[in-house]
Design a protein around this motif. Structure first.
Motif, short mmCIF file in Angstrom:
data_model
loop_
_atom_site.label_atom_id
_atom_site.label_comp_id
_atom_site.label_asym_id
_atom_site.label_seq_id
_atom_site.Cartn_x
_atom_site.Cartn_y
_atom_site.Cartn_z
N GLY A 229 0.79 -1.24 0.00
CA GLY A 229 0.00 0.00 0.00
C GLY A 229 0.82 1.27 0.00
O GLY A 229 0.30 2.35 0.25
N ASP A 230 2.13 1.14 -0.30
CA ASP A 230 2.97 2.35 -0.35
C ASP A 230 2.99 2.93 -1.76
O ASP A 230 2.78 2.21 -2.75
CB ASP A 230 4.41 2.02 0.07
N ALA A 231 3.29 4.22 -1.82
CA ALA A 231 3.33 4.85 -3.14
C ALA A 231 4.70 4.69 -3.79
O ALA A 231 4.82 4.61 -5.01
CB ALA A 231 2.99 6.33 -3.01
N ASP A 232 5.73 4.62 -2.96
CA ASP A 232 7.06 4.61 -3.55
C ASP A 232 8.08 3.76 -2.80
O ASP A 232 7.83 3.34 -1.68
CB ASP A 232 7.57 6.04 -3.68
N PHE A 233 9.23 3.58 -3.46
CA PHE A 233 10.29 2.76 -2.86
C PHE A 233 10.89 3.44 -1.62
O PHE A 233 11.05 4.66 -1.60
CB PHE A 233 11.44 2.57 -3.87
N SER A 234 11.25 2.60 -0.65
CA SER A 234 11.98 3.10 0.52
C SER A 234 13.47 2.79 0.31
O SER A 234 13.84 2.10 -0.65
CB SER A 234 11.49 2.36 1.77
N VAL A 235 14.31 3.24 1.25
CA VAL A 235 15.75 2.92 1.15
C VAL A 235 15.94 1.40 1.11
O VAL A 235 16.72 0.87 0.32
CB VAL A 235 16.53 3.51 2.34
N ALA A 236 15.16 0.69 1.97
CA ALA A 236 15.30 -0.78 2.02
C ALA A 236 14.92 -1.38 0.67
O ALA A 236 15.55 -2.35 0.21
CB ALA A 236 14.41 -1.34 3.13
N ASP A 237 13.91 -0.82 0.00
CA ASP A 237 13.53 -1.34 -1.33
C ASP A 237 14.66 -1.14 -2.34
O ASP A 237 14.99 -2.05 -3.10
CB ASP A 237 12.27 -0.62 -1.85
N TYR A 238 15.24 0.06 -2.31
CA TYR A 238 16.35 0.30 -3.26
C TYR A 238 17.50 -0.66 -2.96
O TYR A 238 18.12 -1.20 -3.87
CB TYR A 238 16.85 1.75 -3.15
N ASP A 239 17.78 -0.88 -1.68
CA ASP A 239 18.90 -1.78 -1.34
C ASP A 239 18.59 -3.23 -1.69
O ASP A 239 19.49 -4.03 -1.92
CB ASP A 239 19.26 -1.64 0.15
N ALA A 240 17.28 -3.55 -1.71
CA ALA A 240 16.90 -4.93 -2.06
C ALA A 240 17.08 -5.20 -3.56
O ALA A 240 17.03 -6.35 -4.01
CB ALA A 240 15.45 -5.18 -1.65
N MET A 241 17.29 -4.15 -4.34
CA MET A 241 17.53 -4.35 -5.79
C MET A 241 19.00 -4.75 -5.96
O MET A 241 19.85 -3.94 -6.37
CB MET A 241 17.21 -3.05 -6.54
N SER A 242 19.28 -6.00 -5.64
CA SER A 242 20.70 -6.40 -5.55
C SER A 242 21.40 -6.36 -6.91
O SER A 242 22.59 -6.06 -6.98
CB SER A 242 20.79 -7.80 -4.94
N HIS A 243 20.68 -6.67 -8.00
CA HIS A 243 21.33 -6.61 -9.32
C HIS A 243 21.65 -5.18 -9.70
O HIS A 243 22.66 -4.90 -10.33
CB HIS A 243 20.44 -7.27 -10.39
N MET A 244 20.75 -4.29 -9.30
CA MET A 244 21.00 -2.86 -9.59
C MET A 244 22.24 -2.39 -8.81
O MET A 244 23.11 -1.71 -9.37
CB MET A 244 19.79 -2.03 -9.18
#
Ligand code: HEM
Length: 544
Positions: free
Chosen positions: A360-375
């Motif tokens: 239900g969130d609108a956008d990525f959090s820091v944890a979401d960005y960090d979970a993008m391990s390939h990125m």
């Protein structure tokens, strides 16, 4: 008059050099290196004309190992280091004993004023102490909306532009210029709470002040400029300051830029100081407000002076925008060449987007960005492959012994595992060289392969602040903005890759990595067009 002055300075410098050489006791003559093409200029001319930044260093590492000797002007010996232990010694273990040489400090002062980049020793520690609170993890998290606003704005600008551009060739954009405008807006808002307006107007004053500044002033310096810069170390500091006012190509360009930036910084500092005094700055999160508050609470003897605060702001504007823009540019170029990685990244972003929507969130959090391990792995690999600050120069403040992880063979065939040096020895840290060492990064170090960062790296000598790369340097002078830059890149990349596909234009422009202070991209045979990275962009899902 000018010629008489130059002749006098040349003569005086020659006398000092000869005397200095004569009394010098720790020679590095036994360290091998390429033969010098000229006593007067050494390798300076050939290095400034490098068709591809780094290629000379890569070839020398193959031939001589990770420490080699290169000639500067008037027979000067410069020790090049790419060795991990040697870099650790110089940047981490030696405190302030390897300061920046006069030439770097003079140029830095001309570009940014008396700020942190130029400061040394206790003066540098004072700058850093006051600036650190602006770069804590909590502070950086508060910038995410700022990063996102500019990234989304860029995305919308591209979408609008693409609506009317249907042919393939029309969908080619200079991503470097767009990203520089984006990161300038980001740093304007996060550092000053000021809208630079660069994405709305490419001609705006701040953007125009920086436009092509590095290429205008550093690319292909003349032989006279090289000799002149070499002489600076023999000129007393107060006299050297007059260089700022000379009508040379670089001094004129720097004066023009700094005039615009300083005026803006002075107005904003006055405004923030007043707000701070009136107790109206409590909720302000921009870097300048934090600096003003931190400075106000310091012991008056350790505070930053007003001109130092101004210099800090021009440092942020400069160090904080083209650096990140160029690094994202090189990364997008690699993704345009490696479509399989680009697709992988897009899939990963889409997966995490589903997770964000489900909660239900609108956008990525820091944890979401960090979970993008390939990125994250791709960012590390691109920063390894394309370090925009490719070389850092230092000078030994005292006699020392530099250790090596891997011995090199001396001119007389002996194995050398440490190099004694004299005070005054110039050191060039080859960041591009270290970042490509096979013994550190594996046999495929010369290939772009983000997968190397998906595995844990053990047993490396600690060298750099991020992923053990030297790209952000290391030790007490390592980049203060590296976390800021990494988070900003994550936000920009997620936004752009979610919305666009990047590919190499049909005419396959040949990109050159050129040495213009920073490593800049230019298209071969189109250098008159300035720095550029043309890439074809297509909206994800195709054109409407
Ligand atoms: C990919 C982006 C960036 C790269 C590759 C980079 C690289 C570097 C390097 C190599 C240094 C050391 C320079 C030297 O010793 O002469 C440095 C210092 C510095 N950087 Fe960055 N930088 C980046 C982004 C940023 C950002 C976004 C900021 C500010 C928001 C920033 C602010 C600074 C400052 C203030 C220093 C001086 C630190 C000191 O001397 O203590 N940088 N950076």
């Amino acid at each position: 008059m000018d010629r008489v002055l130059v002749a006098y300075v040349l003569f005086a410098a020659l006398a000092v050099i000869v005397t200095h050489r004569y009394v010098k006791h720790r020679s590095i003559q036994h360290i091998r290196g390429p033969p010098s093409p000229s006593w007067l200029y050494g390798h300076s001319v050939s290095q400034s004309l490098d068709a591809q930044v780094g290629d000379a260093d890569f070839a020398r590492i193959k031939e001589y190992g990770t420490a080699w000797r290169v000639k500067g002007c008037l027979g000067q010996d410069i020790l090049y280091l790419a060795d991990a232990k040697a870099l650790q010694h110089v940047f981490h273990k030696s405190g302030y004993h390897y300061p920046k040489p006069v030439e770097s400090r003079q140029l830095t002062r001309q570009i940014t004023g008396e700020g942190i980049l130029r400061a040394e020793g206790p003066e540098h520690a004072r700058h850093r102490k006051i600036m650190n609170p602006a770069f804590t993890a909590a502070q950086l998290r508060s910038f995410i909306p700022v990063f996102r606003r500019s990234a989304v704005k860029l995305s919308e600008k591209w979408k609008d532009a693409l609506k009317s551009k249907l042919s393939d060739s029309e969908r080619v954009v200079n991503v470097l210029s767009w990203l520089a405008r984006t990161t300038l807006d980001v740093i304007g808002e996060s550092a000053f709470d000021y809208d630079c307006g660069a994405l709305d107007d490419a001609e705006n004053e701040v953007m125009a002040a920086y436009h092509n500044m590095f290429t205008d002033s550093f690319l292909f310096p003349s032989k006279v400029t090289m000799l002149f810069r070499y002489m600076w170390k023999f000129i007393p500091g107060p006299i050297l300051r007059f260089v700022d006012y000379l009508p040379t190509r670089e001094s004129t360009r720097f004066r023009r830029t700094l005039k615009v930036i300083n005026r803006l910084a002075e107005d904003l500092i006055a405004e923030k100081t007043q707000a701070c005094l009136a107790g109206k700055a409590e909720n302000k999160r921009d870097i300048l407000s934090i600096l003003v508050k931190a400075n106000a609470s310091e012991d008056p003897r350790t505070r930053l002076a007003n001109h130092e605060m101004v210099a800090q702001m021009s440092t942020f504007l400069l160090a904080g925008h083209e650096t990140t823009a160029s690094s994202v540019t090189w990364l997008l170029w690699e993704l345009a060449k490696h479509q399989e990685w680009q697709s992988k990244l897009r899939e990963e972003i889409s997966c995490i987007r589903d997770r964000v929507t489900a909660r239900g969130d609108a956008d990525f959090s820091v944890a979401d960005y960090d979970a993008m391990s390939h990125m994250v792995a791709t960012m590390k690999e691109s920063l390894r492959f394309h370090p925009i600050v490719h070389t850092l120069v230092r000078v030994a403040e005292r006699d020392d012994i530099i250790p090596l992880s891997k011995p090199v063979v001396s001119a007389t065939g002996e194995l050398v595992s440490e190099i004694p040096i004299s005070s005054g020895q110039y050191i060039s840290a080859s960041i591009c060289g270290y970042n490509r060492l096979e013994e550190v990064w594996g046999d495929d170090a010369n290939e772009f392969n983000p997968a190397r960062f998906l595995e844990s790296k053990e047993g490396q000598v600690t060298v750099g602040v991020f992923a053990n790369l030297m790209t952000f340097s290391g030790g007490l002078r390592g980049c203060i903005g590296w976390r800021f830059s990494i988070l900003e890149m994550q936000v920009i990349l997620a936004e752009l890759l979610e919305n666009f596909e990047f590919s190499i234009p049909d005419d396959k422009p040949e990109i050159q990595r050129l040495p213009a202070g920073l490593m800049v991209p230019m298209v071969k045979n189109k250098m008159q067009l300035g720095t550029q990275m043309p890439l074809k962009i297509t909206p994800v899902g195709g054109l409407e």
